[in-house]
Design a protein around this motif. Sequence first.
Motif, PDB file in Angstrom:
ATOM      1  N   ARG A  70      54.605  47.769  27.015  1.00  0.00           N
ATOM      2  CA  ARG A  70      53.672  47.164  26.035  1.00  0.00           C
ATOM      3  C   ARG A  70      51.917  47.025  27.174  1.00  0.00           C
ATOM      4  N   SER A  71      51.127  47.555  26.201  1.00  0.00           N
ATOM      5  CA  SER A  71      49.900  48.063  27.089  1.00  0.00           C
ATOM      6  C   SER A  71      49.012  46.563  26.122  1.00  0.00           C
ATOM      7  N   VAL A  72      48.278  46.148  27.249  1.00  0.00           N
ATOM      8  CA  VAL A  72      47.617  44.995  26.885  1.00  0.00           C
ATOM      9  C   VAL A  72      45.932  45.446  27.520  1.00  0.00           C
ATOM     10  N   PRO A  73      45.255  45.405  26.589  1.00  0.00           N
ATOM     11  CA  PRO A  73      43.974  45.748  26.998  1.00  0.00           C
ATOM     12  C   PRO A  73      43.292  44.500  27.693  1.00  0.00           C
ATOM     13  N   VAL A  74      42.178  45.050  28.719  1.00  0.00           N
ATOM     14  CA  VAL A  74      41.853  44.104  29.560  1.00  0.00           C
ATOM     15  C   VAL A  74      40.686  44.399  30.658  1.00  0.00           C
ATOM     16  N   GLU A  75      40.115  43.551  30.549  1.00  0.00           N
ATOM     17  CA  GLU A  75      38.320  43.707  31.647  1.00  0.00           C
ATOM     18  C   GLU A  75      38.581  43.825  32.780  1.00  0.00           C
ATOM     19  N   ILE A  76      38.708  44.593  33.640  1.00  0.00           N
ATOM     20  CA  ILE A  76      38.320  44.558  34.877  1.00  0.00           C
ATOM     21  C   ILE A  76      37.093  44.539  35.801  1.00  0.00           C
ATOM     22  N   ASN A  77      36.659  43.498  36.399  1.00  0.00           N
ATOM     23  CA  ASN A  77      36.177  42.750  38.251  1.00  0.00           C
ATOM     24  C   ASN A  77      36.581  43.150  38.751  1.00  0.00           C
ATOM     25  N   ALA A  78      35.966  43.815  39.857  1.00  0.00           N
ATOM     26  CA  ALA A  78      36.724  44.160  41.141  1.00  0.00           C
ATOM     27  C   ALA A  78      35.436  43.891  42.754  1.00  0.00           C
ATOM     28  N   THR A  79      35.725  43.555  43.743  1.00  0.00           N
ATOM     29  CA  THR A  79      35.278  43.172  44.938  1.00  0.00           C
ATOM     30  C   THR A  79      35.567  43.761  45.901  1.00  0.00           C
ATOM     31  N   ARG A  80      34.975  44.377  46.659  1.00  0.00           N
ATOM     32  CA  ARG A  80      35.751  44.750  47.752  1.00  0.00           C
ATOM     33  C   ARG A  80      35.191  43.380  48.560  1.00  0.00           C
ATOM     34  N   LEU A  81      36.284  43.081  49.450  1.00  0.00           N
ATOM     35  CA  LEU A  81      36.307  42.043  50.210  1.00  0.00           C
ATOM     36  C   LEU A  81      36.117  42.777  52.161  1.00  0.00           C
ATOM     37  N   GLU A  82      36.599  41.865  52.942  1.00  0.00           N
ATOM     38  CA  GLU A  82      36.930  41.707  53.722  1.00  0.00           C
ATOM     39  C   GLU A  82      37.642  40.301  54.551  1.00  0.00           C
ATOM     40  N   VAL A  83      39.310  40.659  54.992  1.00  0.00           N
ATOM     41  CA  VAL A  83      39.538  39.647  54.559  1.00  0.00           C
ATOM     42  C   VAL A  83      40.559  39.440  56.361  1.00  0.00           C
ATOM     43  N   SER A  84      40.877  38.271  56.858  1.00  0.00           N
ATOM     44  CA  SER A  84      40.515  39.379  58.316  1.00  0.00           C
ATOM     45  C   SER A  84      41.074  40.092  58.747  1.00  0.00           C
ATOM     46  N   GLY A  85      39.850  40.704  58.547  1.00  0.00           N
ATOM     47  CA  GLY A  85      39.319  42.054  59.437  1.00  0.00           C
ATOM     48  C   GLY A  85      40.611  43.611  58.727  1.00  0.00           C
ATOM     49  N   ARG A  86      40.881  42.818  57.394  1.00  0.00           N
ATOM     50  CA  ARG A  86      40.822  44.386  56.871  1.00  0.00           C
ATOM     51  C   ARG A  86      40.388  44.816  55.304  1.00  0.00           C
ATOM     52  N   GLY A  87      40.286  45.627  54.821  1.00  0.00           N
ATOM     53  CA  GLY A  87      39.752  45.709  53.515  1.00  0.00           C
ATOM     54  C   GLY A  87      40.337  45.941  52.895  1.00  0.00           C
ATOM     55  N   VAL A  88      40.131  44.684  51.719  1.00  0.00           N
ATOM     56  CA  VAL A  88      40.645  44.632  50.708  1.00  0.00           C
ATOM     57  C   VAL A  88      39.533  44.158  49.129  1.00  0.00           C
ATOM     58  N   MET A  89      40.275  45.373  47.891  1.00  0.00           N
ATOM     59  CA  MET A  89      40.156  45.022  46.912  1.00  0.00           C
ATOM     60  C   MET A  89      40.589  43.602  46.069  1.00  0.00           C
ATOM     61  N   LEU A  90      39.253  42.926  45.554  1.00  0.00           N
ATOM     62  CA  LEU A  90      40.029  41.670  44.833  1.00  0.00           C
ATOM     63  C   LEU A  90      39.456  41.647  43.248  1.00  0.00           C
TER      64      LEU A  90
END
Length: 181
Positions: free
Chosen positions: A79-99
């Motif tokens: 099943r598909s669920v409609p969503v709204e996505i907000n994404a933020t690029r961060l650095e966590v412990s020297g690693r690039g991540v997307m929240l």
Amino acid sequence: FEFANDAILLVDIQTGLILDANRKASELTGRPVRELKGLHFSRLHPEADRAMAAAIWEADPASQNQGPQCSLVQQADGRSVPVEINATRLEVSGRGVMLGIFRDLSERRRSEEALRKSEERYRAATEQTGQVFYEYSFDSGSLQWRGAIEAVTGYAADEFAAFDLEGWVGLVLADDRTRVL
């Protein structure tokens, strides 16, 4: 993180693999957190929405925040669920991540549909009863007219819409004003 009201995913920018997810992400996707970890983020979306998800992912790295974007999340059962996505690029412990923060829009969409249907019923009732209805805003003093305006007043709807409260009162017969006002 765990007590947030929205689904939250932490994704490795280099690989696109999900590093962590909260309880709401598990509920939204229908997958346990342990199954989400290590899954490529694109697998959360139906095939038709993967290009949009990739566009968020590939956006200018200098731009820290992406969104809000509307998309679909595909649950484990398909099943598909409609969503709204907000994404933020961060650095966590020297690693690039997307929240990624995913807000389930299902209830909002149901409410919007119920409102649309209610407005359709209201419109049909006002147009088919042979009466004129109005809404008056005490804050702005504006009037909105609905119904059989031309049949009752002899004015076209767009002409009648130009009347403010004083103009409307002026149309009421003097003998009727105390009864209707």
